[in-house]
Design an enzyme around this catalytic site. Structure first.
Site, short mmCIF file in Angstrom:
data_model
loop_
_atom_site.label_atom_id
_atom_site.label_comp_id
_atom_site.label_asym_id
_atom_site.label_seq_id
_atom_site.Cartn_x
_atom_site.Cartn_y
_atom_site.Cartn_z
N ARG A 15 0.98 -1.08 0.00
CA ARG A 15 0.16 0.23 -0.09
C ARG A 15 0.73 1.20 0.31
NH1 ARG A 15 -3.40 -1.54 5.24
NH2 ARG A 15 -1.47 -2.31 5.65
N LYS A 75 1.54 1.92 7.42
CA LYS A 75 1.79 1.15 8.63
C LYS A 75 2.85 1.99 9.47
CE LYS A 75 0.70 -2.34 9.59
NZ LYS A 75 -0.67 -2.82 10.18
N TYR A 94 -1.55 4.11 10.75
CA TYR A 94 -1.87 3.41 11.72
C TYR A 94 -0.60 2.99 12.69
CZ TYR A 94 -5.96 1.74 8.66
OH TYR A 94 -7.07 1.78 8.32
N HIS A 96 -1.16 1.14 16.10
CA HIS A 96 -1.49 0.00 17.02
C HIS A 96 -0.48 -0.25 18.39
CE1 HIS A 96 -4.70 -1.29 14.18
NE2 HIS A 96 -3.55 -1.21 13.44
N GLU A 118 -6.31 4.20 13.62
CA GLU A 118 -7.23 3.42 14.35
C GLU A 118 -7.91 3.91 15.27
OE1 GLU A 118 -3.29 2.48 16.63
OE2 GLU A 118 -3.85 2.98 14.39
N SER A 134 -10.90 -2.94 7.78
CA SER A 134 -11.31 -4.02 8.35
C SER A 134 -12.50 -4.64 7.36
CB SER A 134 -12.50 -3.14 9.40
OG SER A 134 -11.64 -2.81 10.54
N ILE A 178 -17.16 -4.60 12.02
CA ILE A 178 -16.85 -4.54 10.77
C ILE A 178 -16.36 -5.87 9.96
CG2 ILE A 178 -15.90 -3.18 8.72
CD1 ILE A 178 -18.09 -1.76 10.16
N LEU A 240 -12.25 -6.47 18.54
CA LEU A 240 -11.62 -5.20 18.87
C LEU A 240 -11.76 -4.23 19.96
CD1 LEU A 240 -9.70 -2.91 17.30
CD2 LEU A 240 -11.72 -1.95 16.23
N ILE A 269 -4.48 -9.51 15.28
CA ILE A 269 -3.16 -9.69 15.59
C ILE A 269 -2.64 -8.23 15.55
CG2 ILE A 269 -2.45 -10.31 13.24
CD1 ILE A 269 -0.98 -11.92 16.47
N ASP A 270 -2.90 -7.32 14.90
CA ASP A 270 -2.48 -5.98 14.95
C ASP A 270 -2.58 -5.53 16.36
OD1 ASP A 270 -1.02 -5.26 12.27
OD2 ASP A 270 -3.11 -4.99 11.70
N VAL A 298 -1.05 -12.95 9.98
CA VAL A 298 -0.53 -11.79 9.36
C VAL A 298 -0.81 -10.33 9.52
CG1 VAL A 298 -0.07 -10.82 6.77
CG2 VAL A 298 0.00 -13.19 7.13
#
Length: 367
Positions: A15, A75, A94, A96, A118, A134, A178, A240, A269-270, A298
């Site tokens: 991305r 990211k 993002y 996290h 997020e 999502s 979502i 979430l 997992i994030d 992943v």
């Protein structure tokens, strides 16, 4: 303002944080946009397309970070990028944080203002910058689950849809947000038997109204989760808690209840994952096996479909990036409650309560 878009360096991340339309909007408003050479290649966007809309192409990520006042990414900054972060700079991406103590410490030390996609929350209470990814991750979870159920990928050797005379797979989706709703819809469309679990009865009523007959809503408690695990060929973790670490709803000993070589896809997992046995994986090596259960964890699932994900993400991030550039971060955050909710760390201090609680740190006001 000088806005910088570096090329993403996370493994198998295709991305990019801005498309040519975004460059055109920013440059028309009088801002300078720096795009690292090749940043858009994974999404099918050439340097020439960026130049045509007013961008300046920069050779290295170091140059982008050095010159830009506002960094827009996809990211979280990787270790190789930490040295580039500097006091007074704003990074919009993002993050996290709750899943990564070392990143949190690095950002605090750097003095940047970290605005996390997020945790931006709009007037309706939704998370508009998390929603499109999502949607992608929820739909991908079934696509990936179907693949890893195949025997060459160590799965059970089950076709998700089944065939006449042979029953379809059973899929359990933990979380009806979502991600969960998109996963359930795709799994149902393929013909699987689907259970979707959540603690929000209003959400389950909505899901029950809009989903086909092969989707069954189940109130989420430990006994019901265990019952669904026993029946499931594929389990999607889609829980979430905004900004906070995901709860472990499935323990290691629970895996013994599942059919051998069933598949777990942990979309959470994030945020640390909602299965006790979940460990971050990559697109290059996406799975591992624990107690005869295939785990797919992943951390950047949407990155594999870079073009779709880039355009879906930038549709929602650009208006906020424009506000940050046009007004400056300080004023933009004061005037927009959604952006204010996105400020997780500011000038070395944690401003998000969930992040502070995760690491036992003091939480201060972002304004």
């Amino acid at each position: 303002m000088i806005v910088g878009v570096p090329k993403e360096v996370k493994q198998d991340e295709y991305r990019v944080a801005m498309v040519p339309a975004g460059v055109e909007e920013l440059t028309r408003a009088g801002h300078t946009v720096l795009i690292q050479s090749g940043a858009g290649s994974g999404s099918g966007i050439s340097d020439e397309q960026y130049v045509a809309t007013g961008a300046e192409i920069v050779a290295s990520d170091a140059d982008v970070w050095k010159r830009a006042e506002l960094i827009v990414k996809v990211k979280e900054p990787m270790r190789a990028e930490w040295e580039h972060m500097r006091s007074g700079q704003t990074v919009f991406t993002y993050f996290h944080f709750a899943a990564d103590k070392h990143l949190t410490e690095a950002v605090i030390k750097s003095g940047i203002t970290a605005i996390a996609y997020e945790t931006i929350k709009d007037a309706k209470g939704t998370l508009p910058l998390l929603t499109p990814m999502s949607e992608v991750a929820g739909r991908m979870s079934i696509q990936e689950g179907a693949k890893y159920l195949e025997r060459p990928f160590d799965g059970r050797g089950i076709l998700l849809a089944g065939v006449p005379g042979v029953p379809p797979a059973t899929v359990s989706v933990i979380g009806a947000g979502i991600v969960g709703a998109n996963a359930a819809r795709v799994a149902a469309g393929l013909g699987a038997n689907v259970f979707i679990l959540d603690v929000n009865l209003d959400r389950l009523r909505y899901i029950d109204d809009v989903m086909p007959q092969n989707v069954t809503t189940v109130f989420s408690n430990r006994l019901n989760i265990m019952d669904c695990l026993q029946q499931s060929d594929l389990v999607i973790g889609a829980v979430l808690i905004p900004g906070a670490k995901a709860p472990h709803l499935v323990r290691r000993e629970d895996l013994k209840k599942m059919p051998p070589r069933a598949v777990i896809i942990d979309v959470a997992i994030d945020q640390g994952g909602c299965f006790e046995t979940s460990l971050p994986t990559t697109h290059a090596k996406p799975t591992y096996i624990v107690d005869d259960i295939v785990h797919y964890c992943v951390t950047n699932m949407p990155g594999a479909v870079g073009r779709t994900s880039t355009y879906a993400l930038t549709n929602v991030t650009l208006p906020y990036a424009l506000q940050l550039a046009n007004k400056g971060p300080e004023r933009a955050v004061k005037e927009n409650a959604a952006l204010l909710a996105g400020v997780n760390i500011k000038a070395g201090q944690v401003t998000n309560a969930a992040v502070a609680e995760t690491f036992g740190l003091e939480c201060v006001s972002a304004v």
